[in-house]
Each structure stands twice: as C-alpha cells, then as structure tokens.
Design a protein around this motif. Structure first.
Motif, mmCIF file in Angstrom:
data_model
loop_
_atom_site.group_PDB
_atom_site.id
_atom_site.type_symbol
_atom_site.label_atom_id
_atom_site.label_comp_id
_atom_site.label_asym_id
_atom_site.label_seq_id
_atom_site.Cartn_x
_atom_site.Cartn_y
_atom_site.Cartn_z
ATOM 1 N N TRP A 1 0.838 -1.211 0.000
ATOM 2 C CA TRP A 1 0.000 0.000 0.000
ATOM 3 C C TRP A 1 0.870 1.257 0.000
ATOM 4 N N LEU A 2 1.883 1.267 0.880
ATOM 5 C CA LEU A 2 2.743 2.450 0.998
ATOM 6 C C LEU A 2 3.543 2.670 -0.282
ATOM 7 N N MET A 3 4.013 1.596 -0.887
ATOM 8 C CA MET A 3 4.787 1.731 -2.121
ATOM 9 C C MET A 3 3.945 2.317 -3.246
ATOM 10 N N LYS A 4 2.698 1.902 -3.324
ATOM 11 C CA LYS A 4 1.796 2.478 -4.333
ATOM 12 C C LYS A 4 1.564 3.953 -4.053
ATOM 13 N N LEU A 5 1.410 4.286 -2.785
ATOM 14 C CA LEU A 5 1.167 5.672 -2.387
ATOM 15 C C LEU A 5 2.370 6.545 -2.747
ATOM 16 N N LEU A 6 3.558 6.004 -2.534
ATOM 17 C CA LEU A 6 4.795 6.745 -2.807
ATOM 18 C C LEU A 6 5.241 6.622 -4.263
ATOM 19 N N LYS A 7 4.519 5.802 -5.031
ATOM 20 C CA LYS A 7 4.897 5.500 -6.421
ATOM 21 C C LYS A 7 6.335 4.983 -6.472
ATOM 22 N N GLU A 8 6.584 4.058 -5.577
ATOM 23 C CA GLU A 8 7.920 3.491 -5.398
ATOM 24 C C GLU A 8 7.883 2.006 -5.760
ATOM 25 N N ASN A 9 8.856 1.533 -6.523
ATOM 26 C CA ASN A 9 8.903 0.105 -6.847
ATOM 27 C C ASN A 9 10.308 -0.483 -6.771
ATOM 28 N N ASP A 10 11.227 0.254 -6.169
ATOM 29 C CA ASP A 10 12.599 -0.215 -6.050
ATOM 30 C C ASP A 10 12.810 -0.793 -4.647
ATOM 31 N N TYR A 11 12.693 -2.120 -4.534
ATOM 32 C CA TYR A 11 12.801 -2.768 -3.226
ATOM 33 C C TYR A 11 14.208 -2.632 -2.645
ATOM 34 N N GLU A 12 15.219 -2.637 -3.501
ATOM 35 C CA GLU A 12 16.593 -2.496 -2.999
ATOM 36 C C GLU A 12 16.796 -1.143 -2.333
ATOM 37 N N GLU A 13 16.233 -0.110 -2.951
ATOM 38 C CA GLU A 13 16.348 1.225 -2.353
ATOM 39 C C GLU A 13 15.607 1.286 -1.026
ATOM 40 N N ILE A 14 14.431 0.678 -0.978
ATOM 41 C CA ILE A 14 13.642 0.688 0.253
ATOM 42 C C ILE A 14 14.401 -0.006 1.380
ATOM 43 N N ASN A 15 14.987 -1.154 1.085
ATOM 44 C CA ASN A 15 15.747 -1.867 2.106
ATOM 45 C C ASN A 15 16.952 -1.050 2.575
ATOM 46 N N SER A 16 17.605 -0.358 1.662
ATOM 47 C CA SER A 16 18.743 0.487 2.032
ATOM 48 C C SER A 16 18.305 1.628 2.934
ATOM 49 N N LEU A 17 17.152 2.234 2.616
ATOM 50 C CA LEU A 17 16.635 3.327 3.439
ATOM 51 C C LEU A 17 16.304 2.844 4.848
ATOM 52 N N VAL A 18 15.652 1.679 4.937
ATOM 53 C CA VAL A 18 15.302 1.133 6.251
ATOM 54 C C VAL A 18 16.557 0.823 7.051
ATOM 55 N N ASP A 19 17.545 0.272 6.385
ATOM 56 C CA ASP A 19 18.761 -0.167 7.066
ATOM 57 C C ASP A 19 19.594 1.010 7.569
ATOM 58 N N GLU A 20 19.451 2.175 6.952
ATOM 59 C CA GLU A 20 20.282 3.318 7.360
ATOM 60 C C GLU A 20 19.765 3.999 8.625
ATOM 61 N N VAL A 21 18.551 3.626 9.061
ATOM 62 C CA VAL A 21 17.996 4.167 10.310
ATOM 63 C C VAL A 21 18.058 3.066 11.371
ATOM 64 N N VAL A 22 18.830 3.267 12.415
ATOM 65 C CA VAL A 22 18.919 2.249 13.467
ATOM 66 C C VAL A 22 17.667 2.339 14.337
ATOM 67 N N PRO A 23 17.220 1.214 14.921
ATOM 68 C CA PRO A 23 15.930 1.204 15.621
ATOM 69 C C PRO A 23 15.803 2.214 16.742
ATOM 70 N N GLU B 1 16.906 5.121 16.893
ATOM 71 C CA GLU B 1 16.785 6.490 16.382
ATOM 72 C C GLU B 1 15.467 6.723 15.645
ATOM 73 N N CYS B 2 14.581 5.715 15.682
ATOM 74 C CA CYS B 2 13.276 5.873 15.025
ATOM 75 C C CYS B 2 12.181 5.810 16.085
ATOM 76 N N ASN B 3 11.664 6.975 16.471
ATOM 77 C CA ASN B 3 10.608 7.024 17.490
ATOM 78 C C ASN B 3 9.229 7.169 16.857
ATOM 79 N N LEU B 4 9.113 6.654 15.640
ATOM 80 C CA LEU B 4 7.843 6.674 14.908
ATOM 81 C C LEU B 4 7.241 5.268 14.955
ATOM 82 N N TYR B 5 5.934 5.191 15.219
ATOM 83 C CA TYR B 5 5.258 3.896 15.331
ATOM 84 C C TYR B 5 4.159 3.787 14.273
#
Length: 490
Positions: A306-328, A330-334
């Motif tokens: 759902w989020l990928m469609k909303l963001l018009k994003e289809n690059d899973y490698e980029e998404i994984n890299s973005l997630v990995d660059e934020v350590v848990p 340092e993310c106070n978003l739920y």
C-alpha cells in the motif's frame, strides 16, 4: 518424456502457476495480478470470470515452457472469503476476498453473544468477518435473491479446480478453518449453521476430500484453452497456509513457521487441538493426523505494498537500504499495520503515531517494517503460551526477499529464523500434494525430504533485544490507548 508437477496458488491479488521437477526444483513460474474491486469501504471482490481467465493464462504460459509431461496438478489458495456457484453450476455473484470486512457487524455480534461459546466448543476458532459464515449471513440479509440461488459454497482454490475439471468439492484444510465444520467430528454440523442463522445453506456445502485426493481431471475444453493434456489429474489441494508450511518443510509436530504476505500467518503443527481459547484458530493439517495451530491476520506485508503504491515506489533495494540506514533506537515513529484488519481490536485502523517534520521517508518505511513484525510478535506470543519456543522458525513470504526485514524478524521475535529462498511456496506445496496424489511420493514426509533444499538461518542480534522490547511495549500501549477512539470513528 520427463515428468513434472504443477502447482497453482491463488492469493488475494495475484495468481501464480509454477512447474517443478520431481526433486522439487522450480523450472518456471508465471504470475498475474487479478483486478480487485472496492465498490465501498471494506469491500474487496473480484470477478469470477477474471479469476478463471487469469488462471488459464498463466497455466498456458507455464505449460508452454515445460518441455515434458505435467503428471499432476495441485492448487492452493487463500482461506476464508466466498466463491459461489448457483444450482445450475454457473458462476454466481462476485468472488469475495479474505480482506473483506462488509460482514464485520456479525463478527462483533456473534463474538459477544451467547452463541460464541457453543460455536467455540465445536470449532475451537474465533469468528471472523471474512469467513464464509459471516459473508453468507450478509448475503442472506442484504442480497437475499443471490442467497436463494446458491448451489455451491467454495473457497478460491475450489473455484479454480471447478474451472479446470467441472467437479465440485472442497477439502479438509480449507473448510476446517471456516466455522462451517465441527473440528471434533470433522464433519459439517447443522447446529453450527443454525447458530449463524444460515441453516438452509447445508445442501450447498460440497463434499470434503483429503488434500492429495484426485478430485477431478482436466477437461477437453480446458486442455484446448491451457495447453494441458486432457485427463491430467488434479488433486483437491489445500489452504495456502498449509501449502506454504509444507513447502518450508513444516511437516512434523511442533514445527513452526511464520509467513508474511498480504496475511500474516503464524502457525505450528500440533498433535492435538488447542481448545483453551489462547489462540485464534485451529484447523486440520494437510497430514490429517495433526492439527494446525494458527494465529493470523491481514496485518502483514500488504501494508508495505500500500505504501509503495502511495509513494509511487517500486525499487525494493532502495527501500531496504533506506530502512537499514535508520537504526531502531533512532526511530521514534510507530505504525499500526491495520489497513485491512487488526489482530488487536476489530474496529482498529492503520495509523502512524509520533510523526513530525523531522521524519524522513526512511523513518516512515522503518516504522512500517517494525509495525508488521510487532503484529507478528503478538501472534507468536499467543502461540507460545501452549508450547516451548522452537529452536528456529521457518520464515516465508515476500519478506524473505529482504535480508533487512528477515533479520528484523529474528531480532524482534528473539528466535533464529530459517529462510528458504527462490521458489513460490504456495505453488510448491500444492505441487508436492499432487505428487503424493499420483504416488510419486509416498507421503508428505517423503515429499519434504526430497523437495526441500537447505536454506540459511539468521540469528537474533542480542544487542537490539532491549531496544525492540521497549518499542514493542510502546506499540501495545498505543493500541490499547486507542480502544475507545475506534468506537467514535466507527
């Protein structure tokens, strides 16, 4: 001529066909997205003709790539939902998916009413809005002209098998998770139907087969449309949670797996029914000597789609890299992953909590990843009330394509996860059932021994244990603090 097995898997959005050799190696696969229609909020439905035509298309494409004979075909599919034929065996109404919530009022009514105890005594499972019992009651009240025409109540895989063979039946793994069957007798129960006020539907419930029983053969007309050989045996097949478990090697008592797709499935093979109300679902396993103890909800990886469609994003490698660059830490978003259903409160909806101008796309994506795993953790904790923690959990579904997300499962569940890559699990399990049905394999254990390849195990990162425990406590507190809000929104 070399022989192969074909497995067909119909999920809530995609259907897939894959061909396997007799050692379980995937030779080819084809998939197609079947259009989903949402005419109102909470409705998810598809046209029966489009389901049939999409399946025929991918079967034809897969068969064309197979330089040999398809010895047998197995079919898996999502559970719950509702697919109907009329009394003349023609298509009736729309196919209703497993994320449909139109019948939520019956779930709430039955779960809080006196009938809940009587039902649980017979089925050892909670009532869900997407089960056939609730959807049939909805049709009786709001589409009674359709209800009176019903000739056969089917699951999606039963419907696809009917399209291939012209034969009507169901099988134990699927129908045992619908509240239509008494799990103690493993038979349909008129008293159950009476509790749901749908007793007149009894004659439309199809005969029940074992998952490896030959339930029909490819007709001449279908052979011409698909390229399959007329007379090719088609086994009864199974609920996709059984099929994926089988394809992961989850065949023995206490084997445990987690499958993260549109639905989050968390399950283990049990020698007995767990009827103490600590888990949501029991069903008959594809090996009928056992039950499948299950905790599941549509609060899983479908949230990322759902989020990928909303963001018009289809690059899973980029998404994984973005997630990995934020350590848990340092993310106070739920994120509450309840876009389609909730495993906490049936009225709950998806939401972000703690969002500020500081947060980036990477924070939002990490919050979704974590929220999905937290939902799985809630399910796994319920299962572990009845058994010791396993040595490892077999992890399947789309998340296994992401090492970042797979490692997050190991870290948050605090249990090693074993990965099995590169195959369509639902289709493979269905093909293994087909192999048992035509005696290529003696039983499911032999099929698993021959067909399951060694995978990779990810160990939990103990340095993140306390961080994730704290975040999970916060996640649960947010959910419980919202209980009264959901009533207002509804």
């Amino acid at each position: 001529m070399k022989k192969y097995l074909m497995g067909i898997d119909n999920g809530g959005t995609y259907c897939k066909a894959a061909v396997f050799d007799l050692e379980g190696n995937q030779i080819c696969k084809k998939s197609i997205q079947i259009p989903v229609y949402m005419p109102k909020e909470g409705y998810t439905q598809r046209k029966l003709e489009e389901i049939r035509d999409c399946n025929f298309k991918i079967i034809r494409e897969a068969a064309a790539e197979c330089n040999g004979e398809i010895a047998a075909i197995g079919i898996a599919g999502h559970g719950k939902g509702l697919y109907l034929l009329d009394k003349k065996k023609t298509f009736l109404y729309e196919g209703i998916g497993s994320t449909d919530a139109r019948a939520l009022k019956y779930e709430l009514e039955w779960c809080n009413g006196e009938c809940a105890e009587h039902i649980y005594e017979k089925t050892a499972q909670r009532i869900m809005a997407c089960q056939p019992v609730a959807l049939l009651k909805w049709l009786k009240e709001y589409e009674n002209d359709i209800y009176r025409q019903i000739g056969a109540v089917l699951s999606v895989k039963d419907f696809v098998r009917f399209c291939l063979t012209g034969e009507i039946c169901t099988e134990y793994t699927d129908v045992s998770g619908t509240n239509l069957m008494n799990l103690r007798t493993k038979k349909y129960d008129k008293e159950l139907l009476r509790e749901f006020d749908i007793e007149e539907i009894y004659d439309a419930l199809p005969p029940v087969r074992k998952s490896y029983d030959i339930a029909g053969r490819i007709t001449q007309e279908v052979a011409e449309a698909t390229g399959l050989k007329a007379g090719t045996p088609v086994v009864a097949g199974m609920f996709d949670i059984d099929s994926c478990a089988l394809a992961l090697g989850n065949v023995n008592p206490m084997d445990m797996c987690v499958i993260a797709g549109t639905w989050g499935i968390n399950e283990y093979v049990s020698p007995k029914m767990i009827d103490n109300k600590t888990i949501a679902m029991n069903s008959v396993f594809c090996n009928q000597d056992y039950y499948l103890a299950e905790e599941s909800s549509a609060a899983s990886a479908g949230n990322l789609e759902w989020l990928m469609k909303l963001l018009k994003e289809n690059d899973y490698e980029e998404i994984n890299s973005l997630v990995d660059e934020v350590v848990p830490e340092e993310c106070n978003l739920y994120y509450m992953p309840f876009l389609y259903a909730s495993n906490e409160n049936p009225l709950a909806k998806g939401m972000f909590v703690g969002l500020s101008g500081y947060h980036t796309k990477a924070h939002i994506l990490r919050a979704v990843y974590e929220g999905v795993v937290f939902a799985h953790l809630t399910h796994v904790k319920a299962l572990l009330k009845n058994r010791p923690a396993p040595e490892f959990i077999r992890l399947g579904g789309g998340v296994t394509n992401s090492r970042v997300w797979s490692q997050m499962f190991a870290d948050i569940l605090e249990i090693p996860v074993h990965l099995n890559h590169s195959v369509e699990l639902g289709a493979k399990g269905a093909a293994m059932a087909a192999g048992v049905g035509v005696s290529i394999f003696k039983d499911y254990n032999e099929a698993a021994r021959i067909c399951i390849k060694k995978g990779e195990t990810l160990l939990p990162d103990k340095s993140r244990q306390m961080i994730y425990r704290k975040k999970y406590r916060n996640y649960k507190q947010i959910i419980h603090s919202m209980d009264n809000v959901w009533k207002v929104i509804e």
